[in-house]
Design an enzyme around this catalytic site. Sequence first.
Site, PDB file in Angstrom:
ATOM      1  N   GLY A  12       0.809  -1.226   0.000  1.00  0.00           N
ATOM      2  CA  GLY A  12       0.000   0.000   0.000  1.00  0.00           C
ATOM      3  C   GLY A  12       0.834   1.264   0.000  1.00  0.00           C
ATOM      4  N   ARG A  15       0.403   5.861  -1.860  1.00  0.00           N
ATOM      5  CA  ARG A  15       0.148   7.192  -1.278  1.00  0.00           C
ATOM      6  C   ARG A  15       0.119   7.066   0.245  1.00  0.00           C
ATOM      7  NH1 ARG A  15      -6.432   7.949  -2.238  1.00  0.00           N
ATOM      8  NH2 ARG A  15      -6.974   6.712  -0.410  1.00  0.00           N
ATOM      9  N   VAL A  63      -3.341  -7.195  -2.345  1.00  0.00           N
ATOM     10  CA  VAL A  63      -2.761  -8.090  -1.320  1.00  0.00           C
ATOM     11  C   VAL A  63      -3.725  -9.207  -0.919  1.00  0.00           C
ATOM     12  CG1 VAL A  63      -1.103  -6.437  -0.355  1.00  0.00           C
ATOM     13  CG2 VAL A  63      -3.440  -6.516   0.553  1.00  0.00           C
ATOM     14  N   ASN A  89       1.149  -2.489   5.419  1.00  0.00           N
ATOM     15  CA  ASN A  89       0.470  -1.203   5.607  1.00  0.00           C
ATOM     16  C   ASN A  89      -0.866  -1.112   4.870  1.00  0.00           C
ATOM     17  OD1 ASN A  89       0.402   1.967   5.798  1.00  0.00           O
ATOM     18  ND2 ASN A  89       0.320   1.481   3.612  1.00  0.00           N
ATOM     19  N   SER A 141      -4.156   0.373  14.200  1.00  0.00           N
ATOM     20  CA  SER A 141      -4.771   1.691  14.386  1.00  0.00           C
ATOM     21  C   SER A 141      -5.196   1.840  15.839  1.00  0.00           C
ATOM     22  CB  SER A 141      -6.017   1.814  13.508  1.00  0.00           C
ATOM     23  OG  SER A 141      -6.786   2.939  13.904  1.00  0.00           O
ATOM     24  N   TYR A 154     -13.576  -2.478  10.539  1.00  0.00           N
ATOM     25  CA  TYR A 154     -12.201  -1.946  10.537  1.00  0.00           C
ATOM     26  C   TYR A 154     -11.532  -2.166  11.896  1.00  0.00           C
ATOM     27  CZ  TYR A 154      -8.524   1.636   9.909  1.00  0.00           C
ATOM     28  OH  TYR A 154      -7.333   2.305   9.819  1.00  0.00           O
ATOM     29  N   ALA A 156     -12.244  -4.404  14.153  1.00  0.00           N
ATOM     30  CA  ALA A 156     -11.976  -5.837  14.351  1.00  0.00           C
ATOM     31  C   ALA A 156     -10.717  -6.244  13.591  1.00  0.00           C
ATOM     32  CB  ALA A 156     -13.174  -6.662  13.882  1.00  0.00           C
ATOM     33  N   LYS A 158      -8.217  -4.372  12.808  1.00  0.00           N
ATOM     34  CA  LYS A 158      -7.026  -3.757  13.416  1.00  0.00           C
ATOM     35  C   LYS A 158      -6.688  -4.412  14.753  1.00  0.00           C
ATOM     36  CE  LYS A 158      -6.004  -0.958  10.097  1.00  0.00           C
ATOM     37  NZ  LYS A 158      -4.761  -1.173   9.331  1.00  0.00           N
ATOM     38  N   ILE A 187      -4.092  10.568  11.395  1.00  0.00           N
ATOM     39  CA  ILE A 187      -2.970  11.064  10.596  1.00  0.00           C
ATOM     40  C   ILE A 187      -3.531  11.755   9.362  1.00  0.00           C
ATOM     41  CG2 ILE A 187      -0.851  10.369   9.367  1.00  0.00           C
ATOM     42  CD1 ILE A 187      -0.897   9.747  12.452  1.00  0.00           C
TER      43      ILE A 187
HETATM   44  P1  NAI Z   1      -4.587   5.485   1.984  1.00  0.00           P
HETATM   45  O1  NAI Z   1      -5.961   5.072   1.574  1.00  0.00           O
HETATM   46  O2  NAI Z   1      -4.172   6.891   1.790  1.00  0.00           O
HETATM   47  O3  NAI Z   1      -3.498   4.564   1.220  1.00  0.00           O
HETATM   48  C1  NAI Z   1      -3.679   3.179   1.197  1.00  0.00           C
HETATM   49  C2  NAI Z   1      -2.689   2.562   0.209  1.00  0.00           C
HETATM   50  O4  NAI Z   1      -2.951   1.161   0.222  1.00  0.00           O
HETATM   51  C3  NAI Z   1      -2.864   3.012  -1.235  1.00  0.00           C
HETATM   52  O5  NAI Z   1      -1.580   3.082  -1.841  1.00  0.00           O
HETATM   53  C4  NAI Z   1      -3.670   1.883  -1.872  1.00  0.00           C
HETATM   54  O6  NAI Z   1      -3.407   1.706  -3.256  1.00  0.00           O
HETATM   55  C5  NAI Z   1      -3.157   0.699  -1.091  1.00  0.00           C
HETATM   56  N1  NAI Z   1      -4.095  -0.407  -1.057  1.00  0.00           N
HETATM   57  C6  NAI Z   1      -5.392  -0.365  -0.652  1.00  0.00           C
HETATM   58  N2  NAI Z   1      -5.942  -1.579  -0.799  1.00  0.00           N
HETATM   59  C7  NAI Z   1      -4.963  -2.385  -1.288  1.00  0.00           C
HETATM   60  C8  NAI Z   1      -4.922  -3.741  -1.656  1.00  0.00           C
HETATM   61  N3  NAI Z   1      -6.005  -4.520  -1.557  1.00  0.00           N
HETATM   62  N4  NAI Z   1      -3.754  -4.258  -2.128  1.00  0.00           N
HETATM   63  C9  NAI Z   1      -2.660  -3.485  -2.246  1.00  0.00           C
HETATM   64  N5  NAI Z   1      -2.649  -2.178  -1.911  1.00  0.00           N
HETATM   65  C10 NAI Z   1      -3.791  -1.646  -1.451  1.00  0.00           C
HETATM   66  O7  NAI Z   1      -4.435   5.031   3.498  1.00  0.00           O
HETATM   67  P2  NAI Z   1      -3.540   5.613   4.690  1.00  0.00           P
HETATM   68  O8  NAI Z   1      -4.310   6.625   5.432  1.00  0.00           O
HETATM   69  O9  NAI Z   1      -2.196   5.944   4.209  1.00  0.00           O
HETATM   70  O10 NAI Z   1      -3.472   4.310   5.636  1.00  0.00           O
HETATM   71  C11 NAI Z   1      -2.430   3.365   5.567  1.00  0.00           C
HETATM   72  C12 NAI Z   1      -2.572   2.394   6.701  1.00  0.00           C
HETATM   73  O11 NAI Z   1      -2.570   3.090   7.941  1.00  0.00           O
HETATM   74  C13 NAI Z   1      -3.868   1.582   6.657  1.00  0.00           C
HETATM   75  O12 NAI Z   1      -3.622   0.270   7.109  1.00  0.00           O
HETATM   76  C14 NAI Z   1      -4.744   2.324   7.658  1.00  0.00           C
HETATM   77  O13 NAI Z   1      -5.715   1.477   8.195  1.00  0.00           O
HETATM   78  C15 NAI Z   1      -3.718   2.750   8.686  1.00  0.00           C
HETATM   79  N6  NAI Z   1      -4.138   3.868   9.510  1.00  0.00           N
HETATM   80  C16 NAI Z   1      -4.367   5.112   8.969  1.00  0.00           C
HETATM   81  C17 NAI Z   1      -4.750   6.152   9.789  1.00  0.00           C
HETATM   82  C18 NAI Z   1      -4.972   7.523   9.272  1.00  0.00           C
HETATM   83  O14 NAI Z   1      -5.335   8.395  10.075  1.00  0.00           O
HETATM   84  N7  NAI Z   1      -4.775   7.799   7.995  1.00  0.00           N
HETATM   85  C19 NAI Z   1      -4.946   5.958  11.224  1.00  0.00           C
HETATM   86  C20 NAI Z   1      -4.676   4.630  11.693  1.00  0.00           C
HETATM   87  C21 NAI Z   1      -4.289   3.636  10.846  1.00  0.00           C
END
Ligand code: NAI
Length: 246
Positions: A12, A15, A63, A89, A141, A154, A156, A158, A187
């Site tokens: 992931g 971005r 994934v 991630n 998270s 979500y 569950a 995490k 974030i």
């Molecule tokens: P985002 O949505 O900005 O980026 C997610 C990335 O994962 C993207 O590059 C997307 O292409 C990729 N992705 C999504 N589904 C995929 C799949 N099935 N296979 C391969 N790649 C896939 O998300 P963000 O905010 O950067 O979050 C990243 C991680 O951090 C996630 O696990 C999220 O749950 C966790 N997180 C984020 C928080 C936040 O405040 N943004 C807070 C707590 C946890």
Amino acid sequence: MTLENQVAFVTGAGRGIGKGVAIELAKSGADIVFTNRNKQFSDQTQAEIEALGRKCLPFQVDVADTDAVETMVGTALKQFKKIDILVNNAGITRDNIFLRMKREEWDQVIDVNLNGMFNVTKALIKGMVRQRYGRIVNITSVVGFTGNPGQVNYSASKSGIIGFTKSLAQELGSRNITCNAVAPGFIETDMTGELNEEQTSAILNQIPLGKMGSVDDIAQAVCFLVSNQANYITGTTLHVNGGMYG
Ligand code: NAI
């Protein structure tokens, strides 16, 4: 550079947090393999990593697709011979109050957030065991600890990541493989960019440091956990949430 001659696999990383982590690992000297869903974002991440003088191999692989993950890891190992660091991630949300939540929304989140982590770790772990070295960091998270209305699926997934992390740490400690989690609070990314003003101000009221975290705050925590400075840390969760929970 502390991670020179190491290869990191980040899921992931098109971005948001994953991209920030991949770039920070590259700055520390690691070559990067990553996967995400979007070609355009993928090209940008790849260009930024290569501009740092590191090698980079991107994939547009889901994934949750077990066969595609196995093929991807096979291709990556052919090119790089080894993977030292894995950052699980990739994650998605499909929010809904439980009374309205469809089975499909539950399944999609579990499939990416938990089954995806299983697939990628499973495909990479034999190599780490063979080389008697591995550093795994799973992105969970704060809501995996606190719960959150509208996020039964979500939260569950995490919480599940914590159990996975602790168990794998116990199984693989003797092979010099550590497995830890990083639990971000709120974030600033595209994921939280979808919140409206009212939701954002309600969140800020819960954060002692009074602001959302940055992608860099999370990337630094991950870099610490995969560095030599964290050699004796495994099975734990590093909370990076401005004091919301800990
Ligand atoms: P985002 O949505 O900005 O980026 C997610 C990335 O994962 C993207 O590059 C997307 O292409 C990729 N992705 C999504 N589904 C995929 C799949 N099935 N296979 C391969 N790649 C896939 O998300 P963000 O905010 O950067 O979050 C990243 C991680 O951090 C996630 O696990 C999220 O749950 C966790 N997180 C984020 C928080 C936040 O405040 N943004 C807070 C707590 C946890």
